[in-house]
Write a protein that holds these residues in place. Sequence first.
Motif, PDB file in Angstrom:
ATOM      1  N   THR A  84     -24.148  13.090  35.798  1.00 15.77           N
ATOM      2  CA  THR A  84     -25.380  12.398  36.182  1.00 15.77           C
ATOM      3  C   THR A  84     -25.936  11.634  34.984  1.00 15.77           C
ATOM      4  N   GLU A  85     -25.978  12.321  33.835  1.00 12.56           N
ATOM      5  CA  GLU A  85     -26.517  11.651  32.634  1.00 12.56           C
ATOM      6  C   GLU A  85     -25.699  10.403  32.299  1.00 12.56           C
ATOM      7  N   GLU A  86     -24.377  10.556  32.336  1.00  4.98           N
ATOM      8  CA  GLU A  86     -23.530   9.402  32.003  1.00  4.98           C
ATOM      9  C   GLU A  86     -23.786   8.243  32.971  1.00  4.98           C
ATOM     10  N   ILE A  87     -23.879   8.576  34.257  1.00  7.90           N
ATOM     11  CA  ILE A  87     -24.065   7.520  35.265  1.00  7.90           C
ATOM     12  C   ILE A  87     -25.417   6.839  35.081  1.00  7.90           C
ATOM     13  N   VAL A  88     -26.460   7.661  34.878  1.00 10.72           N
ATOM     14  CA  VAL A  88     -27.800   7.085  34.719  1.00 10.72           C
ATOM     15  C   VAL A  88     -27.849   6.225  33.453  1.00 10.72           C
ATOM     16  N   ASP A  89     -27.231   6.706  32.372  1.00  8.41           N
ATOM     17  CA  ASP A  89     -27.203   5.920  31.124  1.00  8.41           C
ATOM     18  C   ASP A  89     -26.608   4.541  31.340  1.00  8.41           C
ATOM     19  N   GLU A  90     -25.635   4.478  32.230  1.00  3.08           N
ATOM     20  CA  GLU A  90     -24.988   3.174  32.474  1.00  3.08           C
ATOM     21  C   GLU A  90     -25.689   2.377  33.563  1.00  3.08           C
ATOM     22  N   GLY A  91     -26.855   2.856  33.977  1.00  2.62           N
ATOM     23  CA  GLY A  91     -27.628   2.137  34.988  1.00  2.62           C
ATOM     24  C   GLY A  91     -27.126   2.363  36.403  1.00  2.62           C
ATOM     25  N   GLY A  92     -26.296   3.389  36.596  1.00  2.19           N
ATOM     26  CA  GLY A  92     -25.753   3.663  37.932  1.00  2.19           C
ATOM     27  C   GLY A  92     -26.614   4.630  38.731  1.00  2.19           C
ATOM     28  N   ASP A  93     -26.141   4.952  39.924  1.00  2.99           N
ATOM     29  CA  ASP A  93     -26.870   5.825  40.837  1.00  2.99           C
ATOM     30  C   ASP A  93     -26.103   7.148  40.987  1.00  2.99           C
ATOM     31  N   PRO A  94     -26.753   8.278  40.717  1.00  5.79           N
ATOM     32  CA  PRO A  94     -26.037   9.567  40.785  1.00  5.79           C
ATOM     33  C   PRO A  94     -25.530   9.917  42.182  1.00  5.79           C
ATOM     34  N   SER A  95     -25.972   9.188  43.210  1.00  6.88           N
ATOM     35  CA  SER A  95     -25.431   9.514  44.537  1.00  6.88           C
ATOM     36  C   SER A  95     -23.976   9.055  44.663  1.00  6.88           C
ATOM     37  N   THR A  96     -23.432   8.479  43.602  1.00  6.40           N
ATOM     38  CA  THR A  96     -21.994   8.186  43.615  1.00  6.40           C
ATOM     39  C   THR A  96     -21.195   9.425  43.207  1.00  6.40           C
ATOM     40  N   ILE A  97     -21.909  10.554  43.000  1.00  9.05           N
ATOM     41  CA  ILE A  97     -21.222  11.837  42.783  1.00  9.05           C
ATOM     42  C   ILE A  97     -21.187  12.566  44.128  1.00  9.05           C
ATOM     43  N   GLY A  98     -20.030  13.042  44.520  1.00  6.98           N
ATOM     44  CA  GLY A  98     -19.914  13.817  45.760  1.00  6.98           C
ATOM     45  C   GLY A  98     -19.385  15.206  45.447  1.00  6.98           C
ATOM     46  N   VAL A  99     -20.056  16.225  45.970  1.00  8.59           N
ATOM     47  CA  VAL A  99     -19.577  17.603  45.784  1.00  8.59           C
ATOM     48  C   VAL A  99     -19.170  18.100  47.171  1.00  8.59           C
ATOM     49  N   LEU A 100     -17.906  18.481  47.325  1.00  5.28           N
ATOM     50  CA  LEU A 100     -17.391  18.764  48.666  1.00  5.28           C
ATOM     51  C   LEU A 100     -17.017  20.240  48.820  1.00  5.28           C
ATOM     52  N   THR A 101     -17.355  20.773  49.976  1.00  9.01           N
ATOM     53  CA  THR A 101     -17.040  22.180  50.257  1.00  9.01           C
ATOM     54  C   THR A 101     -16.266  22.269  51.563  1.00  9.01           C
ATOM     55  N   ARG A 102     -15.555  23.381  51.722  1.00  6.70           N
ATOM     56  CA  ARG A 102     -14.770  23.550  52.942  1.00  6.70           C
ATOM     57  C   ARG A 102     -15.663  23.907  54.127  1.00  6.70           C
ATOM     58  N   PHE A 103     -16.720  24.695  53.851  1.00  2.00           N
ATOM     59  CA  PHE A 103     -17.561  25.200  54.956  1.00  2.00           C
ATOM     60  C   PHE A 103     -19.024  24.795  54.764  1.00  2.00           C
ATOM     61  N   ASN A 104     -19.750  24.732  55.893  1.00  2.00           N
ATOM     62  CA  ASN A 104     -21.189  24.464  55.824  1.00  2.00           C
ATOM     63  C   ASN A 104     -21.898  25.523  54.991  1.00  2.00           C
ATOM     64  N   LYS A 105     -21.445  26.780  55.199  1.00  4.81           N
ATOM     65  CA  LYS A 105     -22.116  27.892  54.525  1.00  4.81           C
ATOM     66  C   LYS A 105     -21.986  27.759  53.007  1.00  4.81           C
ATOM     67  N   PRO A 112     -26.959  13.449  43.398  1.00  2.84           N
ATOM     68  CA  PRO A 112     -25.605  13.738  43.893  1.00  2.84           C
ATOM     69  C   PRO A 112     -25.650  14.286  45.321  1.00  2.84           C
ATOM     70  N   LEU A 113     -24.597  14.010  46.089  1.00  2.00           N
ATOM     71  CA  LEU A 113     -24.556  14.447  47.489  1.00  2.00           C
ATOM     72  C   LEU A 113     -23.616  15.642  47.630  1.00  2.00           C
ATOM     73  N   VAL A 114     -24.045  16.626  48.401  1.00  5.23           N
ATOM     74  CA  VAL A 114     -23.196  17.788  48.667  1.00  5.23           C
ATOM     75  C   VAL A 114     -22.899  17.819  50.158  1.00  5.23           C
ATOM     76  N   MET A 115     -21.657  17.913  50.520  1.00  6.95           N
ATOM     77  CA  MET A 115     -21.296  17.885  51.941  1.00  6.95           C
ATOM     78  C   MET A 115     -19.935  18.545  52.141  1.00  6.95           C
TER      79      MET A 115
END
Length: 838
Positions: free
Chosen positions: A708-729, A759-762
Amino acid sequence: MSDGIIAISDTFLPTLQQVPREVAGQVTSTLEMLRTTPESPGLHVEPLQNVKDDRIRSVRVNRKYRVLVFRLNSSGQNVWLVEGVYNHDAAYAKAPTLYLRMNPISGTTEIRSDDDAVQTGGGYSEEEVRSRAAALAAEMAAERLAEQQAAEAERVTGAEETPEAAGGAGAGGEAPAGEKQAEPAQPSTVPAAQTELALDGDEPRRPKPEAPTGPVLAVTAQQLIDDLGLDPHLAEQAAGADDTTLYALAEKTKNWQGTALLDLATGTSLEDVRAAYFTGVTGGSAVGTPSGTEDVLQSLSAEKSQANYRLIEDDTALAEVLASGSFEKWRIFLHPEQKTYVEVNTRGPYRVTGGAGTGKTVVLVHRAVRLARKSAESGGSARIVLTTYTRTLADALAQQVRALAPSIPRPDALGAPGIHVTGVDRIAHGAVTSAQDLTPMADVLGWTTRTPKFSRHAREWDAAIQAAAAADALRDRSQPHVTAAFLIDEYREVVLPHRILTEVDYLRVSRTGRGTRLGRAQRREVWSAIAAYREGGQRDSALDWDETSAVAAAILDARAAATGERVADHVLVDEGQDLRPTQWQMLRALVAEGEDDMFIAEDSHQRIYSNPVKLGRYGIAIRGRSRRLKLNYRTTAQNLDFAVSILRGGDFDIAAMEDDDLLSSEVTHGADRGTFRSIRTGPEVTFLPAVDLADEIEKVAALIRQWTEEIVDEGGDPSTIGVLTRFNKTRDTLVRALDDRGLRVVSVDRNTSYRGGAPLVMTFHRAKGMEFTHVVLFGVDDSSSVDVARSAYDEQTLEAAELQERSLLYVGATRARDQLAVAWAGTASALLETGEAR
Ligand SMILES: Nc1ncnc2c1ncn2[C@@H]1O[C@H](COP(=O)(O)OP(=O)(O)OP(=O)(O)O)[C@@H](O)[C@H]1O
């Protein structure tokens, strides 16, 4: 003097993306002035000192920025070839080294720099190059003539079908409610160039991949120089290069030569590479020497140059793109293969396959727009349907259509002119709810209503099984064929598509493709549960989604029989691998068989929802009309290697699973490293083994913070980070834990649309079709797969479910553009085969 012409080089768009938005707007207006009034005092077009190519100019955008262009003047008219936009100092540092060269062998324009990592050395003198080019042109002309003559001879004698003709009318496969047709004959021979791939597809199981070593290309340096026109120095290095070196070379080579090398590495033949890039223009100069203006101009206007250069003259589409303020390359520059599939006129359904990120969606969107424009140009108003599995994905498609062609109508309703973009279930719902006459429902379900509801739930199958058991119709409820999982599949794959209404019909129907064989008594049992399920539907006037699309197909067919009219002219389908039989029936019923009727993009390795489908059974005969994209534009070679290693452990015999009437080489791709490559490289995949869940969360939180820090430093948006899980739980647990640690993330599910800023988690499922710059695959441990044995009712479904688990990980890993991290607690999932992860 007449207005000039602006030519855009593919080097320009990435530089335009780097400048602030308001500057991008100024750049486009500067270019417009350059085109119409280059002498205007408000515009500073400066020649530069000590330059390699005296046609280069710096054009002032504002105090800080300059555009570098080449001024190509011919017969008093200016063509301004735009190389890039830079801040003042960078522009002045770059300009002196740049020059324009037309490659004498390929006839392709190259914007070169004296600083090119790969420069001339050895090879031919200019004179030799020219005479070699002339000889080659004659050779190619002779080849073309010979091909034409051979094709003509075939046509006259009918000795052998062309691929197109082989898939023509009559090869429609099994009619839904009819008898099984004879299996189409397998081709007796496989063309030599494809043999290796075909055999690969037959291997029962691949050994764990070794890191590829030794030369990747199957051509000599001399062939690369003589037949392709590659720089001698580059050719010599490339011919002997191993995987890593080849990538490095291709990446350093800024012009078409880099892509051509990757094409060869994916198994494309020299002839096909030539056919893709060679413009047919003769002339040019050796590396290091600028080429004449006339040569360059001729080359730039050749059609084959469009992969790297586009002229704005009369190109309203391009002007629209530039005016839109969004400058992604895909909107203007297509790989020659992508372009072919956008433009191909088909004589029936056509399919493009290809690994994740090869631009299948890009092709589909361009194709829909092309069909709309073509129709408008001839005074027509084509009704185009562009659809996919889910509504979220359809929304993304709609956005891309809007970005590419804002002026093309996107009607909400089926049957209206323009591009109707929507999810496949919505089409079915719309066809049923808008129908004047619902009597065709009875042909599918045996009952009808004026007011259908669309609310059935999978658990109603349990009630149906219970009802059948209560009526003493089931001997043993623990048998696999009377489980809900079996019945759901049997209903959607056999009963509904065949429009079976009675037990007698069900006892007779061909169940080809279903793994479990059923005897008469077992079929009776199955039918009793299905009949109970149907009674439930009738009682509540309710349809499930498979029923809805089956009914929609019947309604559309009945309407066509009565009026002779179908509601669409072209149907384009994305993520086709996840569609179910009745959805295919419904899509088939939207459009009459014929030219450009259906176009399907799919990747069998990304199948995560449904069982494989043999399209030929639903009147969608693609034999001979299935092609494959091989260059991955999204993810780096490192991420792709990891993703493909997951597929390799599985026995994906796609040809057998879905279209066994196709050559396996037409559909194999994912597990075959040599046929699927990325266009760029990046950092290695990060593995985050953890001792337990708390440790895993700590490690992932630290990584997300750092990214997140690296992305923000470069003027980007942290929602370009995706954290993915197998289950909703797992997603919910992770989101809570990150929140406890003061790390803001957004949890994305069916009901939340995602916003920027965090960042988005899904789940993996939700991430389908999306892309991120950075991805974490979270919780990839030995309990991360569903217990497939529990829901599988036979060997075939067990295997399919295991493959789907691999596909899910593959889908997740290929969402990452740049950086990918894989985390687990305890023991890593057995699906991760890489040495680092074990
Ligand atoms: N010709 C091109 N030039 C530049 N970028 C491209 C090109 N074609 C595709 N891309 C980019 O590559 C990425 C993947 O494209 P796309 O989503 O169309 O691939 P896909 O094959 O549909 O992927 P998936 O199967 O994973 O959904 C996108 O970011 C797209 O913009």
